[in-house]
Scaffold this motif. Structure first.
Motif, PDB file in Angstrom:
ATOM      1  N   GLU B 151      64.750  83.333  96.127  1.00  0.00           N
ATOM      2  CA  GLU B 151      66.154  83.083  96.475  1.00  0.00           C
ATOM      3  C   GLU B 151      67.211  83.291  95.998  1.00  0.00           C
ATOM      4  O   GLU B 151      68.214  83.828  96.117  1.00  0.00           O
ATOM      5  CB  GLU B 151      66.271  81.838  97.372  1.00  0.00           C
ATOM      6  N   TYR B 152      67.153  82.999  94.321  1.00  0.00           N
ATOM      7  CA  TYR B 152      68.397  83.071  93.521  1.00  0.00           C
ATOM      8  C   TYR B 152      68.439  84.498  93.164  1.00  0.00           C
ATOM      9  O   TYR B 152      69.401  85.031  92.903  1.00  0.00           O
ATOM     10  CB  TYR B 152      68.013  82.077  92.135  1.00  0.00           C
ATOM     11  N   GLU B 155      70.513  85.941  95.392  1.00  0.00           N
ATOM     12  CA  GLU B 155      71.962  85.449  95.389  1.00  0.00           C
ATOM     13  C   GLU B 155      72.857  86.258  94.002  1.00  0.00           C
ATOM     14  O   GLU B 155      73.785  86.603  94.379  1.00  0.00           O
ATOM     15  CB  GLU B 155      71.848  83.840  94.923  1.00  0.00           C
TER      16      GLU B 155
END
Lengths: 435, 435
Positions: B151-152, B155
Motif C-alpha cells: 500500500e505504501y 502512496e
C-alpha cells in the motif's frame, strides 16, 4: 527404438531412426536436432530432439511435418578394459550416487542418457580414474535433487559412514546440483569424518560437449585422496573447463541457474583449488585427515520452517507453523536481520512456546547484526537467535540438526550460536563479497 | 539531556554529559565511547554509547561503573546560509523522504541522529546541492524500510507523480536500504515516468566518518537531472567513497548486510556510473526523458505470497494460501526453476482455481528454464509461469501489480511474461555473474 504408437508410425514413414539429424516443422516454427530415444516419461505424441545448443526438447507431433536431414553416424563408445583387480598401490575411494547428472553417461546407440552407478560404468566413462584410485561405486538412491528431504540426508550420512568404516580413504557423493548445498551442510553437521567427503555434480549432462561432469568427477576423486577431512563441494571454479574449487560444505551456495561455476563460497574463501590434477590449498584452517574418530550424529527434527520475509508478508504464516507444532523457524530477513514489525507478536509467542526462531539475511553476503537498529533489538528481545554470517540455507539445515541433538531449548540455542563445522566465522566478511 | 531516573543520577554523580567520552565497565567488559542522548525507545536502565567503530550500543547500567575519559568538544555544525530563492538557472529536483538514514543529520549538541526532511535541513547538511539544483524537500512518511507494505508503494508513487506534475526535472526518493529494491521494482511498474526517479539510501548514518549518505545523495540529484527517465537505485559502486552506480529498478538487489556497495544489478549491467559529478552511460537501452506521458498505474492486489522452497518444505503451505483466497503465488524454487514434486498437486489445484503461480530461482543469477528437466516440464504442465531472468523479489512485486491490472488470469499471465520495465532481458545472462 522405444517410440510407439503415432510417433513410431511417423518416424517409420520417413525412415528416421534414433541418432539421425531431422527437422520438425510446425506452424511457423522448425526445429533441427538429433532424434533422441524416448525418455521414460514421454507419451506417443512427442519426439525428443537434442538441439544444437545441447538442450533436449520434446516436440508435439500433432500437425507437425518431419524430414530427415542427415543420417546419424551412431558413434560407439570404445569401452576400455576395466581393471577389476584392486591396485594395492592406489587408495580406495567410494563413489556414492544419489542421482543427478554427474554419474550419467550417454548411450549413443539409443541416444538416451542413463545413470551410470556401477564402478565399471564410471570407469568406462572416465578411464583416468583407474590411474588415481581403486573405485567402489554404489547407488543409494536415484532422485532428482529438488526432491531431497531431511530423512535422505540421514540415509546418505549413514551410507557414507559405512564406506568409511570399510576403510576407504575418501568418499565422493554424486548429487543433483539444485539442493547440493543443503545436503553438504547437513552432512557437515551429521558426520564427524576422519576422511574427505566430497559432493559433486554436473550442470550439463555428460552427453554435451560442454559437460562439466568429467572434470568435476576426476577432481572430486583427487580431493577424496587429500588430507582435508571435511565435507566439501567440488565444482568448476570458473567457466573454463580447467579447475575446480573445494568449498566448505556449510559455506557454499548455488548462485547461477546454468553456469558451470555456479557454486560459490559465501562470506569466505574456498578451501582449495584443483587444477592439472593437483590440489592447491587456499587456506590452512581445515581439519586434517584422521584427527577425529568417525561419528554419525544423525538425530534430526524435520519440523522446521524456512520463511523468507518481504514487504506485505502475512504474519499469520508464523502462527500457522506455531499451530502446526513446529519446533523451529528460520527467518530469512532483510538487511542486518530485520523483518516487518507486525511479525514480532507471533515471534514472541513462538519464543514463549520454546519454539526456536533464528534470523539469517536474504542479502546472503555479510553478517546479521541485530544491535544496530531498533527492529533488530526488539527481535533479540523477542528471543530471536542471530546466526552471524551463516547462509539462510545452512541455518535451516543446522536448526533441523540442532533440534535433533537436544530437547532443551537453551542447549539448542547455544548450538545455533556455536561454530560446529565452519558455518560461523569470527572475522569480518567484508572482503569476501563478490562485488 | 533526556536521561532520567537511575541513568540520570549516575551520570550526574560523575559529572558526565552527552557528548563526553566515557568508559563503562561491567563484569569483565569495558566499553569506551561517546555518550549519546537517549533514543526514544530507551528506558532509564541503559546508556547509549557511540563506539569507535561507529555503531551505537545500549549498555545496561546495573552493576556498571562509569568514568569520564574526556570531555566532549561539542562541535557545532556551521550552518551555511540557505539560499531560499530559487535559482532560475538550475533545475528543480524533489527529494521525497520515506525514512531511512540517508536524509538524517547528527545534532552534535545532543548526539542524536534525527531525520532531516526539510529542504533547509538537507541543504545545511549537503550544501553542494545548492550548486546543482533547486531542492524541494518533502517527507511522505517516516518508517523503517523493513516495515514497507505494498500500500505504501502506491502512496509513494502518487507522491512522486504529484511532484512530476508540478514540473520538477527529477525526483529523488530517500528510502531505507533493507527493502529499497522491492520499492524500486514497484515504482518501476506503477509509474510510467517522463523524468528520472532515483531511490537512494545509506548503509551508515551520516554521523559516521564512513557514511555513504553524502555521495549517494549528491549522485542521486545529479542522476535526477539526467535524461534517463527510469526508476533507478543510486548507491555506492564500490567500497571506496568515489562513485555510484545507477541500477535499473527491476534488476537490482541488496546483496550484502553492511557494505556500502551492497546494491548490485543482477543478470545485467548498471545503466550508468556517477563519478566526480559526471554521469557515464554504461548502456544505451534506457528510456530517454520526455518520451512518455506520466501515467500512474496504481491498482495492486496485495494477496500474493512469495514462497522459497527447500528440502523438507511442507506442501500444505501452498494449500494454506489457496484456502486464504490468495490470488497469486511466486515460488522461489531451486536451479532452473524446480521445486519438490510433492508441491505439484497443490500447484495444480491453484491453477484450476485461477490463482497465478510463477516460478523464479533462488540462484538469483541466470534464467529459469523449465524445459530441461522433467520436474520443470511437469510444473509448466501444472500452469506455472516461468519468469525468465527476473529476480524473485521483482517477480513478487510484479505479480502484486499485474493482478491489479486485470482480473482475467490469461491477461495476468501474459503481463508476467512480457517485459514491462526492463525486468526481462532477451539475451543470455551468463556473462553478468558476479563470479
Amino acid at each position: 527404438m522405444a517410440y510407439k504408437g503415432l510417433a513410431k508410425k511417423l518416424l517409420e514413414k520417413e525412415s528416421i531412426k534414433v541418432g539421425d539429424k531431422i527437422r520438425v516443422k510446425k506452424d511457423n516454427i522448425s526445429y533441427d536436432g538429433m532424434l533422441l530415444d524416448r525418455p521414460e516419461d514421454a507419451d506417443d505424441k512427442h519426439l525428443v530432439l537434442k538441439l544444437d545448443n545441447g538442450y533436449n526438447i520434446g516436440v508435439e507431433i500433432e500437425d507437425a511435418r518431419i524430414e530427415l536431414i542427415e543420417e546419424g553416424s551412431k558413434p560407439e563408445i570404445k569401452l576400455p578394459p576395466v581393471d577389476v583387480e584392486r591396485n594395492p598401490e592406489l587408495p580406495d575411494i567410494s563413489i556414492i550416487s544419489t542421482g543427478g547428472t554427474v554419474a550419467s553417461i550417454i548411450d549413443y546407440q539409443t541416444g538416451a542418457v542413463h545413470p551410470a552407478f556401477t564402478a565399471d560404468d564410471l570407469l568406462r566413462a572416465n578411464p583416468e580414474l583407474l590411474d588415481i584410485a581403486n573405485i567402489r561405486g554404489k547407488a543409494i538412491f536415484n532422485i532428482l535433487s529438488e526432491n531431497m528431504r531431511p530423512e535422505y540426508w540421514v540415509e546418505a550420512a549413514n551410507a557414507i559412514a559405512k564406506e568409511i568404516e570399510d576403510g576407504v580413504q575418501g568418499v565422493v557423493v554424486a548429487h543433483g546440483t539444485d539442493t547440493m548445498h543443503y545436503t553438504a551442510a547437513a552432512l557437515s553437521f551429521i558426520l564427524k569424518t576422519p576422511v574427505p567427503v566430497i559432493l559433486t555434480g554436473a550442470q550439463r549432462s555428460s552427453d554435451r560437449p560442454s559437460s562439466d561432469a568429467h572434470l568435476n568427477l576426476i577432481s572430486s576423486v583427487i580431493a577424496a585422496k587429500s588430507d582435508i577431512a571435511e565435507v566439501m563441494v567440488c565444482m568448476h571454479a570458473s567457466i573454463d573447463d580447467r579447475s575446480c574449487h573445494l568449498h566448505r560444505g556449510t559455506k557454499v551456495r548455488k548462485m547461477h541457474t546454468s553456469r558451470r561455476d555456479t557454486f560459490k563460497s559465501i562470506n569466505t574463501t574456498p578451501i582449495a583449488e584443483i587444477k592439472d590434477g593437483k590440489i592447491k590449498i587456499l587456506r590452512e584452517d581445515y581439519r586434517k585427515r584422521d584427527l577425529v574418530e568417525l561419528e554419525v550424529r544423525d538425530k534430526i527434527e524435520p519440523k522446521v520452517a524456512l520463511i523468507k520475509t518481504y514487504p506485505g508478508i502475512n504474519p499469520e504464516i508464523l502462527e500457522y507453523y506455531i499451530d502446526k507444532d513446529y519446533k523451529g523457524i528460520v527467518i530469512e530477513g532483510t538487511g542486518l536481520g530485520h523483518c516487518p514489525e507486525d511479525l514480532i507478536p507471533a515471534i514472541e509467542r513462538a519464543n514463549e512456546m520454546d519454539i526456536i526462531v533464528a534470523m539469517a539475511s536474504q542479502c546472503l553476503n555479510g553478517r546479521v547484526n541485530m544491535n544496530v537498529y531498533s527492529t533488530g533489538r526488539r527481535l533479540l528481545g523477542a528471543g530471536v537467535i542471530p546466526v552471524a554470517d551463516m547462509l539462510p540455507e545452512t541455518a535451516y539445515v543446522k536448526l533441523v540438526w540442532a533440534l535433533g541433538q537436544s530437547s532443551d531449548p537453551e542447549t539448542v540455542k547455544s548450538i545455533m550460536l556455536e561454530n560446529i563445522s565452519g558455518e560461523i566465522e569470527d572475522k569480518s566478511s567484508l572482503r569476501h563479497f563478490q562485488g
